[in-house]
Design a protein around this motif. Structure first.
Motif, PDB file in Angstrom:
ATOM      1  N   TYR A 232      78.283  52.327  17.534  1.00  0.00           N
ATOM      2  CA  TYR A 232      78.931  53.584  17.920  1.00  0.00           C
ATOM      3  C   TYR A 232      79.826  53.235  19.097  1.00  0.00           C
ATOM      4  O   TYR A 232      79.349  52.857  20.178  1.00  0.00           O
ATOM      5  N   LEU A 233      81.134  53.337  18.912  1.00  0.00           N
ATOM      6  CA  LEU A 233      82.085  52.773  19.862  1.00  0.00           C
ATOM      7  C   LEU A 233      82.664  53.773  20.848  1.00  0.00           C
ATOM      8  O   LEU A 233      83.363  53.376  21.783  1.00  0.00           O
ATOM      9  N   ASP A 234      82.401  55.044  20.674  1.00  0.00           N
ATOM     10  CA  ASP A 234      82.945  56.036  21.602  1.00  0.00           C
ATOM     11  C   ASP A 234      82.156  56.019  22.909  1.00  0.00           C
ATOM     12  O   ASP A 234      81.103  55.395  23.004  1.00  0.00           O
ATOM     13  N   THR A 235      82.666  56.724  23.894  1.00  0.00           N
ATOM     14  CA  THR A 235      81.999  56.782  25.196  1.00  0.00           C
ATOM     15  C   THR A 235      81.179  58.053  25.378  1.00  0.00           C
ATOM     16  O   THR A 235      80.611  58.266  26.453  1.00  0.00           O
ATOM     17  N   LEU A 236      81.092  58.882  24.348  1.00  0.00           N
ATOM     18  CA  LEU A 236      80.460  60.196  24.473  1.00  0.00           C
ATOM     19  C   LEU A 236      78.941  60.154  24.336  1.00  0.00           C
ATOM     20  O   LEU A 236      78.270  61.142  24.612  1.00  0.00           O
ATOM     21  N   GLY A 237      78.392  59.027  23.893  1.00  0.00           N
ATOM     22  CA  GLY A 237      76.947  58.900  23.787  1.00  0.00           C
ATOM     23  C   GLY A 237      76.334  59.709  22.667  1.00  0.00           C
ATOM     24  O   GLY A 237      75.227  60.241  22.829  1.00  0.00           O
ATOM     25  N   ASN A 238      77.008  59.771  21.504  1.00  0.00           N
ATOM     26  CA  ASN A 238      76.489  60.553  20.370  1.00  0.00           C
ATOM     27  C   ASN A 238      76.411  59.718  19.100  1.00  0.00           C
ATOM     28  O   ASN A 238      76.982  60.085  18.061  1.00  0.00           O
ATOM     29  N   PRO A 239      75.700  58.581  19.105  1.00  0.00           N
ATOM     30  CA  PRO A 239      75.590  57.795  17.873  1.00  0.00           C
ATOM     31  C   PRO A 239      74.791  58.539  16.812  1.00  0.00           C
ATOM     32  O   PRO A 239      73.887  59.314  17.128  1.00  0.00           O
ATOM     33  N   VAL A 240      75.135  58.290  15.560  1.00  0.00           N
ATOM     34  CA  VAL A 240      74.401  58.895  14.444  1.00  0.00           C
ATOM     35  C   VAL A 240      73.321  57.918  13.987  1.00  0.00           C
ATOM     36  O   VAL A 240      73.211  56.802  14.497  1.00  0.00           O
ATOM     37  N   ALA A 241      72.515  58.345  13.023  1.00  0.00           N
ATOM     38  CA  ALA A 241      71.421  57.517  12.521  1.00  0.00           C
ATOM     39  C   ALA A 241      71.942  56.145  12.101  1.00  0.00           C
ATOM     40  O   ALA A 241      72.960  56.035  11.412  1.00  0.00           O
ATOM     41  N   GLY A 242      71.240  55.107  12.534  1.00  0.00           N
ATOM     42  CA  GLY A 242      71.613  53.748  12.160  1.00  0.00           C
ATOM     43  C   GLY A 242      72.602  53.082  13.086  1.00  0.00           C
ATOM     44  O   GLY A 242      72.882  51.886  12.931  1.00  0.00           O
ATOM     45  N   GLN A 243      73.127  53.793  14.066  1.00  0.00           N
ATOM     46  CA  GLN A 243      74.123  53.229  14.972  1.00  0.00           C
ATOM     47  C   GLN A 243      73.508  52.850  16.326  1.00  0.00           C
ATOM     48  O   GLN A 243      72.638  53.557  16.848  1.00  0.00           O
ATOM     49  N   TYR A 244      73.991  51.754  16.878  1.00  0.00           N
ATOM     50  CA  TYR A 244      73.651  51.353  18.240  1.00  0.00           C
ATOM     51  C   TYR A 244      74.794  51.750  19.164  1.00  0.00           C
ATOM     52  O   TYR A 244      75.969  51.571  18.832  1.00  0.00           O
ATOM     53  N   ASP A 245      74.434  52.261  20.323  1.00  0.00           N
ATOM     54  CA  ASP A 245      75.440  52.707  21.280  1.00  0.00           C
ATOM     55  C   ASP A 245      76.040  51.497  21.997  1.00  0.00           C
ATOM     56  O   ASP A 245      75.361  50.790  22.740  1.00  0.00           O
ATOM     57  N   PHE A 246      77.319  51.265  21.775  1.00  0.00           N
ATOM     58  CA  PHE A 246      78.027  50.104  22.317  1.00  0.00           C
ATOM     59  C   PHE A 246      77.976  50.076  23.840  1.00  0.00           C
ATOM     60  O   PHE A 246      77.690  49.041  24.453  1.00  0.00           O
ATOM     61  N   VAL A 247      78.210  51.214  24.476  1.00  0.00           N
ATOM     62  CA  VAL A 247      78.220  51.273  25.940  1.00  0.00           C
ATOM     63  C   VAL A 247      76.846  50.916  26.499  1.00  0.00           C
ATOM     64  O   VAL A 247      76.734  50.149  27.471  1.00  0.00           O
ATOM     65  N   THR A 248      75.780  51.446  25.901  1.00  0.00           N
ATOM     66  CA  THR A 248      74.430  51.158  26.380  1.00  0.00           C
ATOM     67  C   THR A 248      74.123  49.670  26.324  1.00  0.00           C
ATOM     68  O   THR A 248      73.614  49.076  27.284  1.00  0.00           O
ATOM     69  N   VAL A 249      74.434  49.051  25.195  1.00  0.00           N
ATOM     70  CA  VAL A 249      74.141  47.622  25.026  1.00  0.00           C
ATOM     71  C   VAL A 249      74.972  46.777  25.989  1.00  0.00           C
ATOM     72  O   VAL A 249      74.462  45.841  26.613  1.00  0.00           O
ATOM     73  N   LEU A 250      76.249  47.116  26.162  1.00  0.00           N
ATOM     74  CA  LEU A 250      77.082  46.334  27.079  1.00  0.00           C
ATOM     75  C   LEU A 250      76.677  46.566  28.531  1.00  0.00           C
ATOM     76  O   LEU A 250      76.732  45.642  29.347  1.00  0.00           O
ATOM     77  N   LEU A 251      76.233  47.769  28.866  1.00  0.00           N
ATOM     78  CA  LEU A 251      75.743  48.036  30.216  1.00  0.00           C
ATOM     79  C   LEU A 251      74.527  47.153  30.503  1.00  0.00           C
ATOM     80  O   LEU A 251      74.390  46.584  31.591  1.00  0.00           O
ATOM     81  N   HIS A 252      73.648  47.026  29.497  1.00  0.00           N
ATOM     82  CA  HIS A 252      72.469  46.169  29.602  1.00  0.00           C
ATOM     83  C   HIS A 252      72.867  44.706  29.777  1.00  0.00           C
ATOM     84  O   HIS A 252      72.390  44.015  30.688  1.00  0.00           O
ATOM     85  N   GLU A 253      73.749  44.223  28.908  1.00  0.00           N
ATOM     86  CA  GLU A 253      74.140  42.816  28.954  1.00  0.00           C
ATOM     87  C   GLU A 253      74.843  42.468  30.269  1.00  0.00           C
ATOM     88  O   GLU A 253      74.610  41.403  30.852  1.00  0.00           O
ATOM     89  N   MET A 254      75.671  43.362  30.746  1.00  0.00           N
ATOM     90  CA  MET A 254      76.335  43.123  32.019  1.00  0.00           C
ATOM     91  C   MET A 254      75.322  43.087  33.164  1.00  0.00           C
ATOM     92  O   MET A 254      75.494  42.354  34.143  1.00  0.00           O
ATOM     93  N   GLY A 255      74.227  43.842  33.031  1.00  0.00           N
ATOM     94  CA  GLY A 255      73.159  43.786  34.027  1.00  0.00           C
ATOM     95  C   GLY A 255      72.591  42.379  34.158  1.00  0.00           C
ATOM     96  O   GLY A 255      72.338  41.890  35.267  1.00  0.00           O
ATOM     97  N   HIS A 256      72.412  41.689  33.011  1.00  0.00           N
ATOM     98  CA  HIS A 256      71.945  40.303  33.066  1.00  0.00           C
ATOM     99  C   HIS A 256      72.978  39.423  33.758  1.00  0.00           C
ATOM    100  O   HIS A 256      72.629  38.572  34.589  1.00  0.00           O
ATOM    101  N   GLY A 257      74.233  39.614  33.433  1.00  0.00           N
ATOM    102  CA  GLY A 257      75.276  38.801  34.032  1.00  0.00           C
ATOM    103  C   GLY A 257      75.446  39.043  35.519  1.00  0.00           C
ATOM    104  O   GLY A 257      75.924  38.164  36.244  1.00  0.00           O
ATOM    105  N   LEU A 258      75.027  40.213  35.972  1.00  0.00           N
ATOM    106  CA  LEU A 258      75.175  40.570  37.380  1.00  0.00           C
ATOM    107  C   LEU A 258      74.037  40.056  38.258  1.00  0.00           C
ATOM    108  O   LEU A 258      74.183  40.006  39.470  1.00  0.00           O
ATOM    109  N   ALA A 259      72.908  39.704  37.688  1.00  0.00           N
ATOM    110  CA  ALA A 259      71.800  39.098  38.448  1.00  0.00           C
ATOM    111  C   ALA A 259      70.436  39.324  37.821  1.00  0.00           C
ATOM    112  O   ALA A 259      69.444  38.776  38.309  1.00  0.00           O
ATOM    113  N   PHE A 260      70.318  40.125  36.780  1.00  0.00           N
ATOM    114  CA  PHE A 260      69.013  40.473  36.206  1.00  0.00           C
ATOM    115  C   PHE A 260      68.571  39.348  35.265  1.00  0.00           C
ATOM    116  O   PHE A 260      68.518  39.510  34.042  1.00  0.00           O
TER     117      PHE A 260
END
Length: 277
Positions: A105-133
């Motif tokens: 789910y590529l929008d920024t509105l946070g409304n993925p439908v069934a079967g979709q992963y929220d792109f922003v959520t996953v990238l926010l997580h991955e960037m957290g690792h890159g930042l020090a986590f």
């Protein structure tokens, strides 16, 4: 107001992905404080099964001017902020490989439908690792270690920057790791690095983060980390404990698992406290 800015270098992404990436950078930028732009290299490519959402390769520095502690690895974005100068010119602060096989789910509105992963959520997580986590922990041949991760551990992926020779040194995140008895896991007088004893700790299901700011934020309770009895490379010792912070918890962004339609567009106050530590 933005306390830091992100600069993205994108390979294989679409215009909509780029918009969402910039949005994600602005979320993290509200909580970080750095005069040095944070450089994120995004590679959108086939990573195999859709269960592999994304993988982050962080850059790092240690023993630089203004480093709070010697012989400790800092994510390069954090090191740059502390040194007030760019220590890695021409290099990204993190490479993030994103799986093109995933139903995003590529929008920024946070409304993925069934079967979709929220792109922003996953990238926010991955960037957290890159930042020090990240802990720089691993188990290989039954031996647990800090700071022995090498380029071979990310094969077939390749970092865009020279992979650091970690020389058995822990990360700033690992500095606050301890066992159920309150013993520091990086104290080599107790737990020899690259040992079965340390591997036992990594699979104890009882590893905690005990930074003073996060301890206060968590009501005086140590933050439980993910350290299951069966070691899971890439997940163990790098995340908040899943059962302690389920999807409904506002601090669950940095747990190891995410469900389809799960949305978190805020790092969580506890995650911010851990980053501050």
């Amino acid at each position: 107001a933005q306390g830091s800015t992100f600069v993205f270098t994108n390979t294989g992404t679409t215009a909509q992905m780029d918009t969402s990436l910039n949005y994600t950078g602005r979320i993290w930028g509200k909580f970080l404080n750095s005069t040095i732009p944070i450089k994120v290299n995004i590679i959108y490519t086939n990573l195999g099964p859709a269960t592999n959402l994304a993988i982050t390769i962080p850059n790092g520095r240690r023993d630089f001017a203004n480093a709070p502690m010697d012989s400790i690895w800092y994510a390069s974005s954090l090191a740059n902020s502390l040194a007030t100068v760019e220590l890695n010119p021409g290099e990204s602060d993190m490479d993030i490989y994103v799986n093109s096989n995933v139903n995003w789910y590529l929008d920024t509105l946070g409304n993925p439908v069934a079967g979709q992963y929220d792109f922003v959520t996953v990238l926010l997580h991955e960037m957290g690792h890159g930042l020090a986590f990240l802990s720089l922990a691993k188990i290989e041949s039954g031996l647990g270690s800090f700071g022995l991760v090498d380029a071979g551990d990310i094969t077939p992926l390749v970092a865009s920057f020279p992979f650091p020779d970690l020389q058995g040194k822990p990360s700033s995140f690992a500095y606050y790791m301890e066992n159920v008895s309150g013993q520091s896991l990086i104290d080599t007088t107790i737990f020899q690095n690259n040992s079965t004893n340390l591997a036992t700790q990594f699979t104890s299901n009882s590893v905690y983060f005990d930074g003073p700011i996060s301890l206060a934020q968590n009501g005086g309770t140590r933050v439980r980390l993910y350290a299951p009895t069966t070691y899971a490379s890439g997940s163990s010792m790098q995340h908040l404990n899943e059962s302690t912070f389920p999807a409904s918890d506002p601090n669950s962004l940095m747990t190891p698992f995410i469900n389809t339609q799960e949305v978190h567009h805020h790092p969580g106050d506890l995650t911010i406290a851990m980053m501050e530590d």
